[in-house]
Design an enzyme around this catalytic site. Structure first.
Site, PDB file in Angstrom:
ATOM      1  N   SER A 132       0.825  -1.198   0.000  1.00  0.00           N
ATOM      2  CA  SER A 132       0.000   0.000   0.000  1.00  0.00           C
ATOM      3  C   SER A 132       0.866   1.259   0.000  1.00  0.00           C
ATOM      4  O   SER A 132       1.649   1.481  -0.919  1.00  0.00           O
ATOM      5  CB  SER A 132      -0.949  -0.024   1.196  1.00  0.00           C
ATOM      6  OG  SER A 132      -1.859   1.039   1.148  1.00  0.00           O
ATOM      7  N   ASP A 188      -1.313   1.031  -4.159  1.00  0.00           N
ATOM      8  CA  ASP A 188      -2.102  -0.069  -4.722  1.00  0.00           C
ATOM      9  C   ASP A 188      -3.481   0.368  -5.196  1.00  0.00           C
ATOM     10  O   ASP A 188      -4.337  -0.462  -5.498  1.00  0.00           O
ATOM     11  CB  ASP A 188      -2.212  -1.239  -3.740  1.00  0.00           C
ATOM     12  CG  ASP A 188      -3.072  -0.926  -2.519  1.00  0.00           C
ATOM     13  OD1 ASP A 188      -2.958   0.205  -2.012  1.00  0.00           O
ATOM     14  OD2 ASP A 188      -3.820  -1.809  -2.064  1.00  0.00           O
TER      15      ASP A 188
END
Length: 473
Positions: A108, A245
């Site tokens: 992330s 992401d």
């Protein structure tokens, strides 16, 4: 033979608010395989499937991790469907439609020297109970000795794009100039065609060959200035970006001002006529005070906690959703948009809130939509490389003696009128300001959220706290 529980424990990898996270060197081929075996075997008694999908972000370490996960899936006698670099919500969406589990290799927004794995059952994101089942599983497997070559399918990318472009008229964004801050986002090749399919003129901005850890809750001063410069230079109506992401949005208005994620979520939910919301305790209190929703439930921070509330809310309300302070929007029920049904997607998504805001902006400029809300301002930041033990000690001291804590940070004339320990320590002050301290669940970081009646006051709260925290480093 190796045992998943033992390999995972030895790796030192931990589950955070959403997925397993750790240093790249901790994610060895065997560690990735251990998590994969544990995940698949823990859900095989509940679901029938012959395929497992995998996708990755643009981190340098992600491809080899995906190969290790794929090898483990093959060891289980299952077929691997590989979607390459796509946003997490794209992988989750196509897998839910195909009724198969999936694994997203991503860290992330955290730095590139770290990475992670996100797991989805055929019916959506795993719960905290599922995480424990993975950690406790004793699946046996052979050590990974060779990595397979993976062939990319474009199905996830195409279905994800169609999900949104089909909702709106192809001329909805005609006349709009939209900048896409691409950096290293997993969805950077999808976003421009999406906006162009709806009539916008798109300007690509700052694509990077190196991974950029964009944190939508702690936008850097450099990125704030970039947005203002881009907006002026290219005469932009809107700037769109995401984290690494692609599940957390970062959007800027006509003036190049980035919107806070929870404000974006609020506006999206309002445009969609959502009745009931589940949002983390860290979100802006304007969600309740705007009085645009029938019900609001506050949860711990992390998408699994938000999703856990959807079942109960769906029994009472027709339209249910949630969002986080980072902007990720979770659609908890099938919902009607423009007389068309958009299927539920109970995982963070970046594209839906951006498009719904643009749909609302056909009537009023974005900044006017924001200014029409109750004027509560939030600011947040994180102090990195801050030991978890130190964070715990600071929170303990602040809870036991809040008057002394306020004095230390320079607020001698204020008192704490409420303390909320739902997640971390959230203190409401006599000035109507809010201080919220929370250690990261997957990195040595301490986050500070602040809310106040002015932006300057919210920033001052965070600044004073960080001046104190730096003394502990």
């Amino acid at each position: 033979m190796l045992v998943s529980k033992e390999v995972i424990k030895e790796s030192g990898i931990l589950f955070g608010t959403s997925g397993a996270r750790g240093l790249v060197e901790q994610f060895t081929a065997n560690a990735c395989a251990a998590f994969t075996h544990a995940f698949i075997t823990s859900i095989q008694t509940q679901f029938e499937f012959q395929q497992v999908a995998i996708a990755i972000d643009n981190r340098p370490s992600s491809p080899s991790m995906a190969q290790a996960c794929a090898k483990a899936i093959e060891q289980l006698g299952l077929e691997v469907i590989y979607y390459g670099v796509v946003p997490t919500p794209a992988l989750a969406y196509v897998s839910m439609q195909d009724n198969i589990p999936c694994i997203m290799v991503t860290g992330s927004h955290i730095p590139f020297d770290r990475n992670g794995l996100k797991f989805y059952r055929p019916d959506g994101e795993i719960s905290k109970a599922d995480e424990q089942a993975i950690l406790n599983a004793t699946a046996e497997f052979e050590a990974i000795t060779g990595l397979p070559v993976l062939t990319v399918s474009d199905k996830a990318a195409s279905q994800y794009s169609e999900r949104y472009t089909s909702l709106f008229d192809s001329q909805m964004l005609t006349g709009k100039r939209i900048g896409i801050y691409e950096h290293s986002s997993a969805g950077r090749d999808l976003y421009a065609p999406m906006f162009e399919a709806l009539g916008a003129e798109v300007i690509a901005l700052e694509r990077s060959d190196e991974f950029v850890p964009i944190d939508t809750e702690a936008v850097s001063d450099a990125d704030k200035q970039k947005a203002k410069n881009w907006s002026k230079e290219y005469k932009l109506d809107f700037i769109f970006s995401t984290d690494g992401d692609g599940d957390r949005p970062l959007v800027a208005d006509e003036n190049g001002d980035w919107l806070r994620g929870d404000i974006l979520g609020l506006l999206c939910a309002d445009v969609m006529n959502i009745e009931a919301l589940a949002v983390p305790v860290s979100c802006n209190t304007a969600i309740e005070s705007c009085e645009r929703f029938s019900h609001v439930t506050r949860t711990k921070i992390g998408s699994p906690y938000v999703i856990a509330e959807f079942d109960a809310l769906s029994k009472q309300y027709d339209s249910v959703a949630g969002f986080e302070a980072n902007g990720g929007f979770l659609l908890g029920s099938d919902t009607i948009v423009n007389d068309k049904t958009i299927k539920a997607l109970p995982t963070r998504d970046a594209v839906l809130p951006a498009l719904m805001l643009l749909a609302a902006a056909k009537e009023k400029p974005i900044y006017e939509l924001v200014n029409a809300l109750p004027q509560r301002f939030t600011h947040s930041d994180r102090i990195q490389n801050f030991a978890t033990e130190k964070s715990a000690a600071i929170l303990r001291e602040a809870k036991e003696n809040p008057v002394m804590f306020l004095s230390k940070i320079g607020f001698e004339n204020l008192v704490v009128i409420d303390i909320d320990t739902t997640d971390g320590l959230r203190m409401t002050l006599s000035s109507n300001g809010i201080i919220h301290l929370r250690p990261s669940g997957n990195a040595p970081e301490l986050r500070c959220y602040a809310e106040s009646n002015t932006n300057e006051s919210a920033q001052e709260i965070v600044s004073k706290i960080f001046n104190l925290l730096r003394l502990f480093k």
